[in-house]
Structures are given as structure tokens and as C-alpha cells.
Design a protein around this motif. Structure first.
Motif, PDB file in Angstrom:
ATOM      1  N   GLY A 170       0.792  -1.225   0.000  1.00  0.00           N
ATOM      2  CA  GLY A 170       0.000   0.000   0.000  1.00  0.00           C
ATOM      3  C   GLY A 170       0.822   1.272   0.000  1.00  0.00           C
ATOM      4  O   GLY A 170       0.259   2.364  -0.098  1.00  0.00           O
ATOM      5  N   LYS A 171       2.142   1.157   0.099  1.00  0.00           N
ATOM      6  CA  LYS A 171       2.990   2.355   0.125  1.00  0.00           C
ATOM      7  C   LYS A 171       3.283   2.838  -1.298  1.00  0.00           C
ATOM      8  O   LYS A 171       3.604   2.042  -2.173  1.00  0.00           O
ATOM      9  CB  LYS A 171       4.316   2.067   0.817  1.00  0.00           C
ATOM     10  N   ARG A 172       3.228   4.137  -1.460  1.00  0.00           N
ATOM     11  CA  ARG A 172       3.674   4.708  -2.727  1.00  0.00           C
ATOM     12  C   ARG A 172       5.173   5.001  -2.668  1.00  0.00           C
ATOM     13  O   ARG A 172       5.915   4.643  -3.576  1.00  0.00           O
ATOM     14  CB  ARG A 172       2.890   5.989  -3.056  1.00  0.00           C
ATOM     15  N   PHE A 173       5.596   5.650  -1.610  1.00  0.00           N
ATOM     16  CA  PHE A 173       7.019   5.910  -1.393  1.00  0.00           C
ATOM     17  C   PHE A 173       7.519   4.968  -0.301  1.00  0.00           C
ATOM     18  O   PHE A 173       6.808   4.700   0.668  1.00  0.00           O
ATOM     19  CB  PHE A 173       7.240   7.380  -1.034  1.00  0.00           C
ATOM     20  N   LEU A 174       8.734   4.465  -0.464  1.00  0.00           N
ATOM     21  CA  LEU A 174       9.197   3.365   0.380  1.00  0.00           C
ATOM     22  C   LEU A 174      10.050   3.838   1.542  1.00  0.00           C
ATOM     23  O   LEU A 174      10.983   3.167   1.982  1.00  0.00           O
ATOM     24  CB  LEU A 174       9.943   2.347  -0.484  1.00  0.00           C
TER      25      LEU A 174
END
Length: 786
Positions: free
Chosen positions: A580-584
Motif C-alpha cells: 500500500g505504500k507509494r514511497f518506500l
């Protein structure tokens, strides 16, 4: 004219092999035509729309590496001669004997409690995954000093990208994104190039961008202290002082933030720390007028650049060694990530932070060891130039045995000091194609294959895209690939180890891995995000395939952080915690500053928000840096030590009383890639003379005419070259091509001089204490006619 080779019995190939060029990150596919096992011709791949059939001048030199009378063809052992002496004598030995010598020396150090005194330094020429094998050997040995080429190349860009966005990789891709069916970098409406001369360093992928620009009308701005074949194609060329890009970008940030040119919706949803950044920029008064005083670029130009970048969507930033090889490389790159973040130019096709020379991918994983390796302790400070300080002065501890896959006697800063260190080094192993400068310091020399002689995955595009290459020709002499060398060395350690059973080593290095396809299958099975990058899939493609690519039906990721199901699937494959993360990042958002990031950076002397400083040998006595005489854990590379620094230390102009100019080193031309092309007849015929670029008005004041032999001197040493008078460089700056060295014998064919390395002039004590990058892009110097 008709092609009269058609129908020729002698010149009609009986076999065509698909290989890859290994001379730059354009990663061009080669169609190698063969007759009776000999290369007839090398052509480019027309079915790859990015390559478009193109090759640059270097591609045919791949053949010249194969058919070269100066090739090393068998392992050698030192017989006599002082280390470094070109008259040193070596004798041929077998591979088993050579590897046994290395194994016994290394094991003796381990058994004496000095495993950390053993070090290796890889290079960019290696088959992908060699570094994983090196790391496995060093883990079993108990040494932390398995270092890579990053600090000579571009670790800082990857470090900055990982800190801000979560992954340390080039953010966008060349060509069509398989997930969306849309053009990625070719769709940009604005290109900002800082310190990257792609016309000479990445000619084929740069040509792709220029073709896209014809369709989109994109503006190209090139920031470089000298006019280059890249800026020839630019709408605007901006020439700041060397080592001042940091100030230029700060001035742009200030203008974009204070004039409300940023993307408010994107910042509100995806960016942490924006208001802190705003307050910081205003408090420090990093205005375009301030930046103009540092860079020498008019404030109006900086304001215009800021507006153009912020208002053109999408806008792509490209950087290369011109930024990486600066004292403030990490902080400069971090500031550039902030520029992209606040304008919404990240996670979008045609945008991003495309920082070149990132190693692809971050790692290739092998199965977990079945034994418990020893504790390794902290590594030397990041950056291979720390080797010399360790060998000579024992700081922070002493190295006694070193192996390299590159040539530190050309690439390392302050080469005179490096020579002294390698002359005193107890035991040194050199691997390579030729008797380069470093080979004369070696105790053991190991011959390696050239690129057309092995099967596997070698070079990579910057955009995480790779190709499979098949072996085109038989191996020359008794040369091995680098992966075979490290597997063979592991087995030599096993048969010579008296403290541990041989299985400790051999079980960790199955002999089947000597077959690169078997090794690659192992990497694919064990590396997150690589499940779709099988050998079969790679071999079947005319275009390269981009990582991450978790399954065989996944197209690979072109635009990192794209708000699209294909990205979220790939991100989760990298780590289930990314679901669900866009940026890690830890927060899942872009992190300009957070309390955790500030706590992590502060012990090193750096901060999450940018503080300007530059190289002390930049004219103008600007704020600079001071190093403490102690070591701490590196917050960006925690496996290693580093020296804390103080930023903003007052500068001085004292050095410029004797050395009034600023020098930069860099690639000689499109002809050369590192030092290996200097061992080809074509490379030396076209560009075997070191041409020192000087502005005509500066040369006139110094009594220097076109073609004069000149001496360039810095506080570290002096080198020679031939004056090239060119108005396309700042009057306070000279450009000194690197990669030349005194052992390069091929130039003798053309009566070319044998040159001392350019890095004789560079101070190894001035480096980015986070990434380890050496400051090759500025040194105080003088120039005189010889």
C-alpha cells in the motif's frame, strides 16, 4: 553505394550472436556477426526503439579488446623487482597455484585475528552479481572491507534518492512503460541537466531523448562550467563555477517556495517537512541573489530557471559525475530531490530524479549461509581512497592485503599517495585485461575475460534495465570471468583452511554457479522483486527489462512511485511491509525532514535540511568543511566508519595566491570509457593526446598558444598535457581529461606521450563523508607552458 559484402562467401556470417556493449550505461545491444569464430562486424539493435539501431564509436572497440596482443592470458606471480617498477618480472603459474597463494595469505591474516586487514574493491566492468560473491567470501572470512566502485562513480545519488524517496535508483525509464503503454522520459516537457555531458557519456540514450524532444518541444537546459557536445543541443547553457551547483539549486528552491510556484496539492498529500524547508530557506536567505554571488550565474538567470522548471510539467532532472564528484555530493543530490518533490515531478512519467551511474539493482541475493560467519566489525570509511590512509598511517586500522578488479593507480585521488601506499602494501592481487599501472604493484595477477567472451548480465541502463548477453567468441588464453574467479577462490580457501572444514566454503559456493545461467537462476529465486527477470525472458527480448519485475507476467517498472497497480505490486514484492505504500520511506511519503532523519544525520555533522558549503579550493572563500580526527558509524552507510565534519567553516583564498585557477577532471571525449579504451588502437588514434581545455583569454595572459605542451600543477603534484584553447569554458577554470596513465602502451603506435594520471592533482582528504565520493571536480591549480 550497394553493400558489396552481400553475396560474398568470405564475408557472409555463419553465425550472429546477441551481446551487449560494455562501455557506457546506454547498454546497447550488439549483433555480432561471426565467420569461423572470428568477428566480422558489430551492429546495433534496430528493434529496440530506444537504441534505434544506433551505436557510438566505442562499440567496435569491444572487438579490439578481444584481438589485442597486449592481453593478459595466464595468471602471473611476481618474481623480482620493486613494487611499481615497470621492469618488475612475473612468471606464469596455474590458476590453482595462484588461488592457493591468495587463499593462504588471507587465511594467515584471519588466523592472526586480522581478517579486517583484507580488502577488495570491485569496479563497474564486472558481470552483475560479482559483488554478491565477493560479499559472501568476505562474510565467511570475517572482513567488512568488501567495497565497490560507487564512491568513484555515483553512490551519492543513490544514497540521496533512498533517503528521500525510499529506493536508491534512477526514478524513470527510457522508452514506453509496459504498464501504462505511455512514453516515460521521452514525454518530458523540460530537461534540467546538471553536471552531465550525455552527448559523450550516454550518446545513444541521449539521442533517444532528443528524438522525443522533437515531438514534445521540450526545453533543455544544461548546467556545466564548460560547453560540451550536450550543451550544443540545449536551449540554454548555464556555466557556474565548479563545485557550486549546490548554491544554484538552493537559489532555485528559495524562489519556487517563496513565490508559491510549488505543487500545493502534491506537497500536502505526499511530502513531509515542507514548512520546515520553507522556514529554513528564508532564515538562511538562500535567495537567487545570494546564489549568484557564489556561482557567478546572474540572479535573473537563476530566477528564470526556477520558474521554467516549476511550471513545465513534467520536468526531468538528469545528473552525472559532475555532481557526484563534488565535496557536497550527497547534500546537493538531496536538495535536487527536494526540488522534484515540491514541484510534483516525482512518480510521474517524464519527470523524476534521474541520477546516473546507479548500480543496478541494489543487490543480488544468494541463499542464506548455513553456517554462522564471524562478526565482521566496522568497515573502513566508505570510498576506496581510504585504502591509502589505512595502509600508510593505520587510520582507523591498517590494511595488509588488497585485491582489486579496477585500477586504483588511475582512479584514486592523490595518486602519488596511492602509489606510496601500494608500494608498501604487504600483499596485492590485481585482476584485469592488461598490464595496467596497478599490475606492476601486484604479487599475483589474474587475467579476466573481455565482454564478448562470457555469457551473462553485464552492463545496465541507468533506468534499471538489463539485457542478457551470449558469449560471442572463444576466450583468449586462460582467462576467467570474474564470477568464476570468486567461486574458484572460495574453493581454494576451502582446501587451504586448517581451522574450518572445507565444506564451510564449498557448500556456500556450489560449483554449478560457475555456469552463469545457474548463478542467475539463483539470484532470480532469492532477490526480492526479480521473479520475472528469468534468463529465458531476457534472452527473448530485443529491449532490456527493468527492475523491479516481480513475476514473469509483470512488465517491469519504468516510473518508480507511479500511482498505478503495477508499481504497488512491485513495491510489495520488494518487502511485504511496503504493501500500500507509494514511497518506500518509513512514513510512506517523501521525507524532506523528519525527527528520525535529523537524529540519524546529526552525528555526522549533516542535517536533513540543507546547509551550504563547498570545496575550499573554489575561488571566493566560501563556507567550506572541516573534518574531525575521530570516527563514528556512517549514518548513510552504517556498515562503515566515517569522520564527522563541521559545515560552514569560513573559507580562505590563500591557496589561490599560488594556484589561481580551478581545475576539473572528466572524460576525455565520447571515445573513452574509464582507462580500458586507452588499450585499443582506435581509442588512442582518435583521442590519445590529453587536451587541456583553457579559455583563450586565460591562455593569452599565460603566454600559452594552441597546441603548446603545458604543465598543470596543484598543491599535490603536476601533470602535462596539450593546450586546447576553447571559448566554451569559464575563464577561471580549466578542464583536464582523466583516464590517461603511464602504462598505456598502445599510444606508442602514434607517438603519444605517456601521461601521469590527472588524479595526481586531486586532494584525497576532501571527500563526502556520507557517500565517500571523491571531489574530482575542483582543485586549485596553475597552468604554464612547459
Amino acid at each position: 553505394m550497394p553493400d558489396f559484402s552481400e553475396g560474398s562467401a568470405a564475408l557472409t556470417p555463419d553465425k550472429v550472436v546477441h551481446s551487449a556493449c560494455q562501455f557506457c550505461n546506454s547498454n546497447c545491444r550488439l549483433e555480432v556477426s561471426l565467420k569461423l569464430g572470428r568477428v566480422l562486424e558489430v551492429r546495433g539493435e534496430h528493434k529496440d526503439p530506444v537504441q534505434d539501431g544506433n551505436l557510438c564509436v566505442k562499440a567496435p572497440m569491444m572487438t579490439e579488446l578481444v584481438y589485442n596482443p597486449l592481453r593478459l592470458t595466464t595468471p602471473l606471480r611476481r618474481v623480482s623487482g620493486r613494487k611499481g617498477d615497470p621492469d618488475s618480472r612475473f612468471e606464469p603459474i596455474s590458476w590453482d597455484d595462484a588461488l592457493d597463494v591468495i587463499a593462504r595469505r588471507w587465511l594467515a591474516l584471519r588466523d592472526a585475528g586480522e581478517a579486517r586487514a583484507i580488502a577488495n574493491r570491485t569496479t563497474g566492468r564486472l558481470p552483475r552479481g560479482t559483488g554478491s560473491l565477493v560479499g559472501r567470501v568476505f562474510s565467511l572470512l570475517g572482513s567488512p572491507n568488501d567495497t565497490d566502485v560507487g564512491p568513484v562513480c555515483n553512490d551519492a545519488g543513490g544514497n540521496a534518492l533512498a533517503t528521500t524517496f525510499g529506493l536508491g535508483n534512477f526514478t524513470n525509464g527510457y522508452g514506453v512503460d509496459g504498464a501504462t503503454g505511455k512514453e516515460d522520459l521521452g514525454a518530458a516537457k523540460f530537461f534540467l541537466f546538471l553536471g552531465t555531458n550525455q552527448g559523450e557519456t550516454h550518446p545513444v540514450t541521449f539521442a533517444h531523448l532528443l528524438r522525443g524532444r522533437k515531438r514534445t518541444g521540450a526545453k533543455l537546459v544544461v548546467v556545466d562550467p564548460r560547453h560540451t557536445p550536450t550543451s550544443v543541443h540545449a536551449d540554454q547553457w548555464i556555466a557556474p563555477k565548479p563545485h557550486t551547483d549546490f548554491a544554484l539549486v538552493l537559489g532555485m528552491l528559495h524562489h519556487i517556495v517563496t513565490k508559491d510556484l510549488y505543487d500545493k496539492a502534491f506537497v500536502a498529500r505526499w511530502v513531509l517537512g515542507f514548512e520546515d524547508l520553507r522556514k529554513h530557506l528564508e532564515a538562511e536567505a538562500y535567495t537567487p541573489d545570494w546564489a549568484a554571488g557564489v556561482t557567478g550565474v546572474p540572479a535573473a538567470t537563476i530566477r528564470r530557471l526556477a520558474v521554467d522548471y516549476a511550471t513545465a510539467r513534467p520536468a526531468a532532472i538528469f545528473c552525472n559525475a559532475g555532481i557526484s564528484h563534488q565535496l557536497g555530493a550527497f547534500d546537493t543530490y538531496r536538495t535536487l530531490t527536494m526540488l522534484a518533490a515540491i514541484t510534483g515531478n516525482i512518480g510521474v512519467p517524464g519527470g523524476g530524479c534521474n541520477f546516473m551511474h546507479n548500480t543496478w539493482p541494489g543487490g543480488l541475493d544468494l541463499p542464506a549461509l548455513k553456517v554462522t560467519p564471524p562478526e565482521r566489525g566496522p568497515a573502513l570509511p566508505v570510498g576506496p581512497d581510504a585504502f591509502a590512509e589505512s595502509i600508510l598511517n593505520g587510520k582507523p586500522y591498517r590494511l595488509k592485503a588488497v585485491m582489486t578488479e579496477g585500477n586504483p593507480l588511475i582512479s584514486s585521488a592523490n595518486t602519488g599517495k596511492v602509489r606510496e601506499a601500494f608500494a608498501k602494501l604487504d600483499f596485492y592481487v590485481y585482476t584485469g585485461l592488461f598490464m595496467e599501472e596497478a599490475a606492476y604493484y601486484a604479487d599475483i595477477i589474474l587475467p579476466v575475460c573481455s565482454g564478448l567472451e562470457f555469457e551473462g548480465v553485464y552492463m545496465r541502463r541507468d533506468d534499471r534495465a538489463i539485457r542478457w548477453q551470449d558469449a560471442a567468441v572463444e576466450r583468449v588464453g586462460d582467462s576467467w570471468s570474474d564470477t568464476e574467479i570468486w567461486i574458484g577462490l572460495a574453493h581454494a580457501l576451502g582446501r587451504n583452511d586448517r581451522r574450518r572444514p572445507s565444506s564451510y566454503w564449498t557448500d556456500a559456493f556450489p560449483l554449478e554457479w560457475k555456469s552463469y545461467p545457474k548463478l542467475w537462476d539463483t539470484f532470480v529465486a532469492n532477490t526480492p522483486g526479480m521473479g520475472g527477470m528469468t534468463r529465458e525472458r531476457l534472452r527473448a527480448r530485443t529491449e532490456p527489462l527493468r527492475w523491479p519485475c516481480p513475476t514473469t507476467d509483470h512488465p517491469g517498472v519504468s516510473t518508480l512511485y507511479l500511482d498505478h497497480p503495477s508499481w504497488y505490486k512491485a513495491a510489495e514484492a520488494l518487502d511485504p511491509a511496503n504493501r500500500g505504500k507509494r514511497f518506500l520511506t518509513p512514513s510512506g511519503k517523501i521525507e524532506i525532514t523528519t525527527p528520525d532523519l535529523e537524529r540519524r544525520l546529526a552525528p555526522s555533522g549533516h542535517h536533513a535540511l540543507p546547509t551550504f558549503y563547498t570545496h575550499p579550493e573554489v575561488t571566493g572563500a566560501h563556507p567550506t568543511i572541516a573534518y574531525e580526527d575521530r570516527y563514528i558509524s556512517n549514518p548513510i552507510n552504517p556498515q562503515a566508519l566515517t569522520q564527522p565534519v563541521r559545515l560552514g567553516v569560513p573559507g580562505s583564498s590563500a591557496v589561490h595566491r599560488r594556484f589561481p585557477l580551478m581545475g576539473m577532471t572528466g572524460r576525455p571525449s565520447v571515445v573513452h570509457f574509464a582507462s580500458v579504451t586507452h588499450w585499443t588502437p582506435t581509442g588512442e588514434r582518435l583521442n590519445g593526446v590529453r587536451l587541456v581545455q583553457i579559455h583563450p583569454s586565460t591562455a593569452q595572459k599565460l603566454g600559452i598558444a594552441q597546441g603548446d605542451t603545458v604543465v598543470v600543477e596543484s598543491p599535490r603534484g603536476a601533470v602535462t598535457g596539450t593546450a586546447l584553447l576553447d571559448a566554451g569554458i569559464r575563464t577561471d577554470t580549466i578542464y583536464l581529461p582523466n583516464t590517461f596513465g603511464p602504462a598505456q602502451r598502445v599510444g606508442d603506435l602514434y607517438d603519444d606521450p605517456r601521461y601521469e594520471p590527472a588524479n595526481m592533482l586531486v586532494d584525497d582528504g576532501l571527500y563526502d563523508n556520507l557517500s565517500g565520493q571523491q571531489a574530482y571536480k575542483c582543485f586549485a591549480c596553475s597552468v604554464r607552458k612547459k
